[in-house]
Design a protein around this motif. Structure first.
Motif, PDB file in Angstrom:
ATOM      1  N   LYS A 310       0.835  -1.205   0.000  1.00 33.75           N
ATOM      2  CA  LYS A 310       0.000   0.000   0.000  1.00 33.75           C
ATOM      3  C   LYS A 310       0.866   1.249   0.000  1.00 33.75           C
ATOM      4  O   LYS A 310       0.636   2.184  -0.780  1.00 33.75           O
ATOM      5  CB  LYS A 310      -0.928  -0.011   1.216  1.00 33.75           C
ATOM      6  N   TYR A 314       1.531   4.067  -2.890  1.00 34.66           N
ATOM      7  CA  TYR A 314       1.401   5.498  -2.583  1.00 34.66           C
ATOM      8  C   TYR A 314       2.609   6.280  -3.107  1.00 34.66           C
ATOM      9  O   TYR A 314       2.453   7.344  -3.741  1.00 34.66           O
ATOM     10  CB  TYR A 314       1.266   5.698  -1.075  1.00 34.66           C
ATOM     11  N   ASP A 318       2.918   9.239  -5.815  1.00 30.26           N
ATOM     12  CA  ASP A 318       3.491  10.515  -5.417  1.00 30.26           C
ATOM     13  C   ASP A 318       4.579  10.941  -6.398  1.00 30.26           C
ATOM     14  O   ASP A 318       4.657  12.114  -6.796  1.00 30.26           O
ATOM     15  CB  ASP A 318       4.052  10.409  -3.997  1.00 30.26           C
ATOM     16  N   ARG A 352       1.968   1.351 -10.032  1.00 27.39           N
ATOM     17  CA  ARG A 352       1.167   1.757  -8.871  1.00 27.39           C
ATOM     18  C   ARG A 352      -0.046   0.847  -8.707  1.00 27.39           C
ATOM     19  O   ARG A 352      -0.320   0.339  -7.607  1.00 27.39           O
ATOM     20  CB  ARG A 352       0.711   3.200  -9.068  1.00 27.39           C
TER      21      ARG A 352
END
Length: 651
Positions: A310, A314, A318, A352
């Motif tokens: 997770k 992230y 980003d 991702r």
């Protein structure tokens, strides 16, 4: 027990069976093999191929051979290698010096990882100098053959795995670092994570890594062909120089030799201490090992702490949000770069989504009550279209073992079925299973029929019971080896292939006695020298054989001369604990020494006696207590059994 002591071990593997060939044909028809864009990109920017055949160590042995994998040059995959894996093996065999973009160059195919060379205004910045110093030096020499010979002014470690720092002494002199001429930059926590991962569970990890990377296997179409992230790990000298500057903030910008670099910390992703880098003036994004051209591991099969998919997802998003629209090229510490804003965006989005899917879908299914193996059966692959992306394939990590890792991260080892809460030990369970199934001969007879039917997973599972019940049953070992071998030929996952084939080899030939790592336990001397007192006491605690110290309640003070620091080490209930900055008045003995002796004392049983004799260690008080403690420490074998029952020689 049935044995066949007259059998001559087979030195070369079997051919592919019909079921394996069928699966290979299915793979060829299900994936876009006509797409050769990766080959175009992998060759793009080539300046020069390696100018030598091999790289040697000081002792004359080979650290790396550039033609060891020449057998992968043929385009068509042999029947003993999954076609998808063969495609990657060919791509990973493209080696040399490459130009990524202005001022950024890349050494590929010299090791498992890449070494990136960044040209500053007056010198060079080396990013991740490979596994060992010999290949790192050879890579820099190739660069100097084609580019100006500027000094190395800085080295950047992107994260805390050995293939990203081990060759540092091949590109810089430690004396220049100590003199302030060269900076070493790393993410916060780098040294702690680097040493701890290689020490406490190091012996077991290194033995399991032999299975994962296939280092004991012959290279060839029936042996080791690749390692997913690269061809293999080099066999040179692993070195380490401590960082002179830590990146501590989430985002930090520094100018190094006239070049602006933005550092993005990504802790808890592919490594506990890791960071991406962005070069604004060059419009270049380095993703460290957070985005590779394969699915990575949530839990590596050599063993490690479970990673967090997770948070990994992230940080990928980003990076995409921060740098995606400002990047013309993305490069990393493995594989080849990605050029073009649209390609970069799609690549990062898919990476991702891949890790987010593994996390979220596992949680969805476990909340429906599915067990880890249920989930792996349900999630055989990623959803389309990402499943069709070559950079999301199961070459290194796999959907199967990654979803089990996610389950472990959230729920632990227990699947909630009470029958699995306290099962019988492996060997006893195997013996009872074999007895209930009518004995070894009955099991093998039926397993041979299953083998002929192409049911290799079942054969490996059921015959493993016979092997653990009767480890000397060579027909059982051979049949399990044959099943593992076909499973190796079928899989596109490099680490699975290597593990299957190493298991098959050891079933047929036994554990090679030459793999013993020696007194250091296989840990590089530079890593040992980085051990802190706290880590040293942790090592002693792990090595302590509690049975040998039953009923002992004592304390020993340790004094380290350089820092004039004290540690009080207590032994009670068969457990070793310690307190920093403490000197107990009731200690049975006090040991005074240099901190530099800790690696030697922690790993060699006879080291303390030798150090006392040479007056490098002094003991005041009851020296017998110290002797008894050191005599109670286990020495770990680097060649313990894996595919057959492990043996604990001294309880």
């Amino acid at each position: 027990m049935s044995t066949d002591t007259s059998r001559t071990p087979r030195l070369e593997g079997n051919d592919a069976q019909p079921e394996t060939v069928r699966l290979h044909n299915a793979c060829l028809s299900s994936m876009p093999f006509e797409d050769d864009a990766d080959f175009t990109d992998a060759w793009r920017g080539l300046i020069a191929k390696p100018s030598v055949d091999s790289v040697k160590r000081a002792d004359g042995k080979t650290a790396w051979h550039f033609h060891a994998y020449s057998f992968v040059e043929q385009e068509r995959a042999p029947l003993t290698v999954n076609p998808s894996l063969w495609r990657l093996a060919r791509l990973n065999n493209i080696a040399g010096l490459f130009k990524v973009t202005d001022r950024i160059y890349q050494i590929r195919g010299f090791d498992l990882s890449n070494m990136n060379i960044i040209e500053g205004d007056t010198g060079l910045i080396i990013m991740d100098p490979l596994v060992s110093m010999e290949v790192a030096r050879a890579g820099l020499e190739l660069y100097y053959e084609h580019r100006p010979k500027r000094p190395v002014l800085s080295v950047i470690y992107t994260h805390s795995h050995v293939d990203h720092f081990g060759g540092v002494k091949g590109v810089v002199d430690e004396a220049d670092v100590k003199a302030g001429k060269v900076s070493i930059i790393a993410p916060e926590g780098f040294m702690e994570e680097t040493v701890s991962e290689n020490i406490l569970a190091g012996p077991a990890m290194r033995r399991r890594a032999q299975y994962m990377y296939g280092g004991l296997l012959p290279k060839g179409p029936k042996g080791q062909v690749d390692a997913g992230l690269g061809k293999a790990t080099s066999r040179g000298t692993v070195t380490l120089i401590a960082p002179t500057m830590d990146i501590k903030d989430d985002i930090e910008t520094h100018v190094i030799d006239g070049l602006e670099i933005e550092f993005q910390l990504t802790p808890g992703t592919e490594a506990p201490a890791e960071m991406n880098l962005y070069f604004p003036t060059l419009r270049a994004l380095c993703m460290a090992e957070n985005a590779c051209r394969c699915q990575h591991n949530i839990l590596t099969i050599r063993g490690a702490l479970v990673r967090d998919p997770k948070i990994w997802s992230y940080y990928l998003d980003d990076a995409l949000a921060r740098y995606g629209d400002r990047s013309d090229v993305l490069f990393a510490q493995h594989h080849w770069p990605t050029w073009g804003k649209d390609n970069i965006r799609t690549f990062l989005e898919d990476q991702r989504d891949m890790y987010a899917f593994l996390n979220d879908e596992t949680l969805r299914l476990l909340n429906h009550g599915l067990t880890p193996l249920d989930i792996t059966d349900h999630l055989r692959k990623l959803p389309d279209p990402v499943a069709q992306r070559w950079y999301a394939r199961d070459y290194y990590g796999s959907v199967s073992h990654n979803v089990r890792a996610v389950y472990q991260r959230y729920m632990g080892f227990y699947d909630a079925n009470p029958a699995n809460l306290n099962p019988l030990p492996t060997v006893e369970s195997a013996r009872r299973h074999v007895e209930w199934m009518g004995g070894a001969e009955s099991v093998l007879e039926r397993a041979r029929a299953s083998f002929e039917a192409g049911e290799y997973r079942w054969v490996a599972e059921v015959v493993n019971k016979v092997v653990f019940a009767e480890p000397d049953n060579q027909p059982a070992r051979d049949l399990q080896a044959d099943a593992l071998e076909q499973m190796a030929y079928q899989t596109e996952n490099t680490t699975w292939r290597n593990a299957y084939l190493t298991g098959a080899m050891e079933l047929r030939h036994g554990v090679n006695p030459s793999i013993s790592a020696g007194a250091s336990g296989g840990i590089a001397p530079d890593l040992l020298q980085a051990i802190t007192p706290a880590q040293f006491f942790d090592v002693l605690a792990v090595r302590l054989n509690a049975n040998r110290m039953a009923g002992v309640d004592t304390c020993i003070n340790w004094h380290f001369s350089e820092s004039n620091s004290w540690y009080a080490m207590s032994l009670r209930n068969g457990v070793l604990t310690y307190r920093e900055n403490t000197r107990r008045d009731d200690a049975a003995a006090e040991i005074s020494l240099s901190q530099g002796l800790l690696p030697e004392l922690g790993l060699r049983a006879e080291a303390l006696e030798q150090a006392i004799a040479s007056k490098r260690v002094t003991i005041e008080g009851d020296a017998a207590q110290v002797d008894r403690l050191m005599a109670s420490l286990d020495t770990f074998s680097s060649g313990f059994n894996i595919i057959t029952p492990a043996v604990l020689s001294d309880n």
